[in-house]
Design an enzyme around this catalytic site. Structure first.
Site, short mmCIF file in Angstrom:
data_model
loop_
_atom_site.label_atom_id
_atom_site.label_comp_id
_atom_site.label_asym_id
_atom_site.label_seq_id
_atom_site.Cartn_x
_atom_site.Cartn_y
_atom_site.Cartn_z
N LYS A 89 0.85 -1.18 0.00
CA LYS A 89 0.00 0.00 0.00
C LYS A 89 0.89 1.24 0.00
O LYS A 89 1.71 1.42 0.89
CB LYS A 89 -0.90 0.00 1.23
CG LYS A 89 -1.89 -1.15 1.23
CD LYS A 89 -2.99 -0.94 2.27
CE LYS A 89 -3.96 -2.11 2.23
NZ LYS A 89 -5.06 -1.97 3.16
N ASP B 25 -10.02 1.87 13.61
CA ASP B 25 -10.78 1.75 12.36
C ASP B 25 -11.26 0.32 12.20
O ASP B 25 -11.14 -0.27 11.11
CB ASP B 25 -9.91 2.17 11.19
CG ASP B 25 -10.73 2.39 9.93
OD1 ASP B 25 -11.93 2.68 10.07
OD2 ASP B 25 -10.18 2.24 8.84
#
Lengths: 924, 192
Positions: free
Chosen positions: A110, A203
């Site tokens: 990522k 999250d």
């Protein structure tokens, strides 16, 4: 070839460093340039810059940024990974599939988007990642690797083939109880481990949970902290879905600094609810818990203890949730093997049912009338009203503009009622953003009182919007900022996510209705409300333009504003902004045509905008008085806005320095639109200079210099302030300091010298003034030998020569400048003045547009003075000031030779043209 | 006959003189090229109303055709022309950017801005101006680097052509370009 040894060394170091492999460069540089850290830093900076992939020198090339990114990533990580392909892109990062060379396994890389990376910086990123990487747990998908390469921040995770919980739920609905409990236990265990290590996930949601072979893995630990609270990504094979805020506990939504691991527990509870029932729990109300029976209502075979556990986790107050994740694990363990046989059904208590009903309908208008404090009686609704931007709670920042648009349109609706004074949208927006910054900085701020201070509002309207599936849900609340209490809310309005305009309009209507009820009056439609919110696309483009405008990129701003109008031809506000931007570009013709277009659509403008249009009309017509009048009204509507600033500028143009000063003092440099606006200080020095307060003027000029060291204008203004008091030695030190500065557009030492000379002469220090003029002249002549034809140098030299009485040379320069640029009235005017000085009869100044009338009249006045018609000149000076010209603050010094005749009787002159008395002493 | 302006002929003559090393020819050529480029830029801007961009190398080639005439010129003449044109193109772009940005005191510029700029007031938006400044400074320390950037960026000359004009190898030109670019970017885009 340069003889500069330092440059040669820099050059060689760079060359040699490039020959080395990238990772060896830093070390080599350390030793090769150990003696000169500054030089080393410079080479290092060059090496970094060398790797920039996109800069102005590449601008002729069309780049496919995606391809470039993949190429860059591949190259950067080539030693350890083979990048196969781009899997997808979210708001924050690009995700690549790659093959890890060392272990021969597939991984996911990522790469943070550059803007995000820039925001957080390498160090912080690596630090956070290191913390997360420490977590080793069977149910936490660890980080394999992370780092920075070629300016890109990335982290690497194992690629696990399987689906996320999100995908599973979307595909096949809620999990079987057994699986669900197993998954939930795994997650709780993972959380417990992480929390013990001091890491909060922040999250947690189905998109971050991999459900593979009946095992759960938690992903993206700690990284989520780095990204904007309201944006996170999920990885799917085909694209990206975006998370919802339903997983965010209330304290996280308002960025409460005391947020801790219990936020994760809330998220766990939400996830549990969804995993078990396939639905999200109802959004939490301010008071009380959510329906305790909710989970069980859908899964009757669920043990009661679990239902209670879930409900506890969903408590709005963190203290009412379980103390830690271990408790959850223990509770789940205590169940033993869950059976599928139904436990005896429990019916909901009637009380609980009632509670649900009340909670759900609490938002509705009717209910609040019964249960909330009575609304203020007519006339006692505190005014003005401010509508703030709506808070985006959807988790998708691409939906941000709707929040601002909602604020904007509700503001206009309230203004249209004509019932109450309303704070204009630009001021409110600024305040909203400020509030956001305050919150992000972790400062505990009471929103309502903060806003009251910022906007002076008596009543504050706030709202937020959530994403529920494919719908947006808007909520709104009205609060009395003076007494600090809530006055009322509106029932949540659901609207389609793709086109919420209808919902926003409905909200506006309801709000208008509420206000009307409170003011116990009829809504009078002063004019047809033809307005409707602009399209999403148009509004986004418009915002891009506004950002550029603030950065004084008027050309860029105008392009965007026009595009916004093309995207939605009902969006007249965009045209208005385009008109202002095009005026700032100096294109009167274009401004004129835009203004005409706006006039055709006047009915769509709000009051404040209409006044801005009026001021633009006046500007184009060259009617300074009318401009000031329109801006006074606009400023009264919005004291903290740009209109007040423009009023100051217009006042300075029309010989009203006192009024300009008052306007600027009303604004202050920190309020609203003035924040970060260097021109504020410029105008302030003008005003102070003209009223004769040179001490404050000097302070302001120095303030400008210290806040905006790159703006050379500060030097000129400081020089001018010093010159007004005859402080020649101080001027010298400023100029001396300026020598070290690299050249900049239209600023030069020569220009500053000429300004100093003119100013000194004007204020009575003729000797010193002449000295500076001569210095300026010789400096500029020197520059022109090297750069003949430099327009700026020519202009200033021409001015200096005029001041020194070298009329013929001055005339030649201005003649050639006016040939080169026939559109500039200024050159033609100065040429005519010089010609008059050499005794020839000047021709007319050529054709002049209405907007230039003030400037034109000023030249005529000066010509009259030169020819000896002092009375006529006085009349023309007065007329010029009435018509207004932007250069008025400078004329008293730039035209001092033409004003010499009035030295003894200045009272007849406009205020701005009267030079002050020279003081006897010459302090330094 | 002498009254007729024959730009193609004039340019050819000047280019020939330039090739023989006549420095003055460059000075005489410059204003012709500058004018033509300025006109070309204005035409280009009128065409592209929405997108206020100029593509320097295209304009330079357009100017080349206008000035040098329809007959194909030998390549080495073209390269010399492009060398002069590079500097002219740079000037055109800078002047264009400045013109848009009011910067002087006094009526002509002041009245065109609502916010009223003062001498030295900079408009930070124009990258081309920042580049121009930085390029000038670079030129003070390393004149050949400045020239390489001008030739390459404003005229689109290849490394080989630049090498020929400057009398150095193509490899040297490429190294110069990398160095100049790195130095300029360090100036233009400082990292925090």
């Amino acid at each position: 070839m340069t003889a500069d040894p330092r440059w040669n060394r820099l050059s060689n170091l760079f060359d040699q460093a490039l020959e080395l492999p990238e990772e060896a460069r830093a070390n080599w540089l350390e030793s090769a340039c150990a003696d000169d850290p500054a030089l080393r830093a410079e080479v290092f900076a060059m090496l970094k810059a060398h790797q920039l992939r996109q800069g102005i020198l590449e601008s002729d090339v069309i780049t496919d940024t995606r391809a470039v990114l993949q190429e860059t990533v591949s190259e950067a990580l080539a030693d350890r990974y083979d990048v196969e392909r781009l899997l997808g892109e979210g708001g924050m990062a690009s995700v690549f599939l790659a093959h890890e060379k060392k272990h021969g396994r597939r991984v996911v890389i990522k790469v943070l988007k550059p803007q995000i990376a820039a925001r957080y910086g390498v160090d912080r990123f690596l630090r956070e990642v290191r913390i997360a990487a420490r977590l080793a747990h069977p149910h936490i998908l660890g980080l394999i690797d992370s780092g920075e390469a070629r300016g890109l921040l990335y982290y690497v995770m194992p690629y696990v083939e399987g689906e996320t919980l999100r995908q599973r739920l979307d595909r096949a609905g809620p999990l079987p109880i057994r699986d669900a409990l197993s998954l939930l236990r795994d997650l709780a265990d993972a959380l417990a481990h992480a929390h013990r290590a001091g890491v909060v996930h922040r999250d947690l949601k189905p998109g971050n949970v991999l459900w593979v072979g009946n095992h759960a893995f938690l992903m993206d630990f700690g990284i989520a902290k780095l990204v904007d609270e309201q944006d996170s990504m999920e990885l799917t094979d085909h694209g990206f879905a975006v998370g919802t805020p339903a997983y965010m506990p209330p304290e996280q939504r308002v960025s409460d600094p005391s947020l801790d691991h219990r936020a994760d527990l809330y998220a766990w509870g939400t996830l549990a609810h969804e995993t078990l029932t396939g639905r999200l729990p109802l959004p939490p109300e301010k008071a009380g818990e959510v329906d305790t029976g909710g989970v069980r209502a859908h899964r009757l075979e669920l043990p009661e203890s679990v239902a209670r556990l879930v409900a506890r986790c969903l408590a709005t107050e963190p203290s009412r949730r379980p103390a830690n994740a271990e408790e959850i694990v223990a509770a789940l363990d205590a169940l033993g093997a869950p059976t599928t046989s139904a436990t005896p059904r429990r019916s909901f208590s009637r009380l609980a049912l009632l509670a649900i009903v009340v909670v759900v309908s609490l938002g509705s208008f009717a209910v609040w009338r019964a249960t909330r404090p009575p609304p203020p009686s007519a006339g006692s609704l505190p005014t003005p009203i401010t509508v703030l931007g709506f808070t985006n709670e959807t988790g998708d920042p691409s939906l941000d503009p709707w929040g601002r648009m909602a604020g904007d349109w509700l503001t206009q609706g309230l203004q249209a009622t004509g019932l109450v004074p309303v704070v204009p949208w630009p001021t409110a927006l600024q305040a909203s953003q400020l509030l956001q910054t305050q919150r992000e900085a972790g400062r505990g701020v009471n929103p309502v009182s903060f806003l009251r201070e910022e906007t002076g509002a008596g009543t504050v309207v706030t709202g937020s919007y959530y994403l529920l599936g494919d719908s947006l849900q808007f909520r709104l609340e009205v609060a009395d900022a003076v007494r600090g209490r809530v006055l009322g809310t509106i029932a949540p309005i659901m609207t389609s996510r793709a086109a919420p305009q209808a919902g926003i309009e409905a909200m506006r209507d309801r709000l208008m209705g509420m206000i009307a009820l409170w003011t116990e009056d009829q809504i009078t439609h002063a004019h047809q409300l033809e307005q409707r919110p602009p399209t999403f696309e148009a509004y986004q483009i418009f915002e891009g333009g506004a950002e550029r405008f603030r950065n004084q990129d008027y050309a860029g701003a105008m392009t965007e504003y026009r595009r916004a109008f093309l995207a939605d031809t009902e969006f007249v506000g965009a045209l208005l902004s385009a008109g202002i931007a095009s005026w700032n570009l100096g294109d009167a013709k274009l401004t004129d045509s835009i203004v005409r277009e706006i006039h055709l659509r006047e009915s769509k403008l709000g009051d404040y905008q209409r006044l801005r249009l009026e001021s633009l009309d006046a500007l184009l017509a060259g009617d300074g008085e009318a401009e000031v009048i329109a801006l006074r009204k606009a400023s009264a509507e919005a004291p903290g806005s740009m209109a007040t600033y423009n009023l100051a500028v217009a006042s300075l143009s029309t010989d009203r320095p006192q009024e300009a000063l008052a306007a600027l003092e009303t604004l202050g440099p920190e309020r609203g639109d003035m924040r970060g606006w260097s021109s504020y200080w410029t105008q302030l020095t003008h005003a102070l200079h003209l009223v004769g307060d040179h001490e404050r003027e000097l302070k302001a000029a120095r303030e400008l210099r210290s806040r905006y060291p790159d703006r050379r204008v500060g030097l000129t203004l400081e020089v001018r302030a010093l010159a007004a008091e005859g402080r020649a030695a101080a001027i010298d030190s400023v100029l001396f300091a300026a020598r070290a500065l690299p050249p900049a557009t239209y600023w030069s030492q020569g220009a500053a010298m000429v300004v100093a000379g003119e100013e000194l002469a004007t204020h009575g220090w003729t000797e010193a003034g002449t000295q500076y003029l001569l210095r300026g002249k010789s400096w500029l002549e020197g520059q022109l030998r090297v750069q003949p034809g430099d327009e700026s140098h020519l202009y200033w030299l021409g001015s200096a020569l005029y001041d020194l009485g070298e009329w013929a040379r001055s005339r030649r320069i201005f003649d050639s400048l006016s040939v080169q640029d026939p559109d500039r009235l200024q050159y033609r005017g100065l040429a005519a003045l010089a010609r008059a000085r050499t005794g020839s009869v000047p021709d007319t100044l050529g054709r002049v547009s209405p907007a230039e009338r003030g400037e034109y009249t000023m030249f005529r006045a000066r010509l009259a003075a030169i020819s000896g018609d002092y009375t006529g000149a006085l009349a023309l000076f007065g007329e010029a000031s009435r018509l207004g010209l932007r250069g008025l603050p400078w004329i008293h010094s730039s035209a001092y030779r033409d004003l010499v005749a009035y030295r003894d009787d200045r009272r007849a002159l406009p205020v701005s043209l009267r030079p002050a008395q020279a003081s006897a002493a010459k302090p330094n | 006959m002498s009254e007729d302006s024959n730009p193609a002929g004039e340019v050819t003559g000047l280019l020939q003189r330039l090739r023989t090393g006549d420095e003055k020819a460059a000075d005489q050529l410059f204003p012709l090229v500058y004018d033509e480029l300025r006109r070309a830029a204005q035409r280009a801007l009128r065409r592209e109303r929405e997108d206020h961009t100029l593509r320097p190398t295209e304009l330079v080639h357009e100017a080349w055709f206008k000035l040098a005439g329809p007959t194909p010129e030998p390549l080495h003449n073209r390269a010399h022309f492009l060398g002069v044109a590079a500097r002219a193109m740079r000037q055109v772009l800078v002047d264009h950017a400045r013109r848009r940005n009011a910067g002087k005191r006094g009526g002509a510029f002041y009245h065109t801005t609502i916010d009223g700029l003062a001498p030295g007031e900079e408009m930070p938006s124009d990258e081309i101006l920042a580049l121009d400044d930085a390029l000038t400074r670079l030129g003070e320390q390393a004149p050949r680097l400045q020239t390489v950037v001008e030739f390459r960026y404003f005229s689109g000359l290849t490394d080989g052509e630049i090498g020929e004009l400057l009398g150095v190898s193509e490899r040297t030109v490429h190294r110069d370009w990398l160095k100049a670019r790195a130095w300029l970017y360090k100036e233009l885009y400082p990292s925090k």
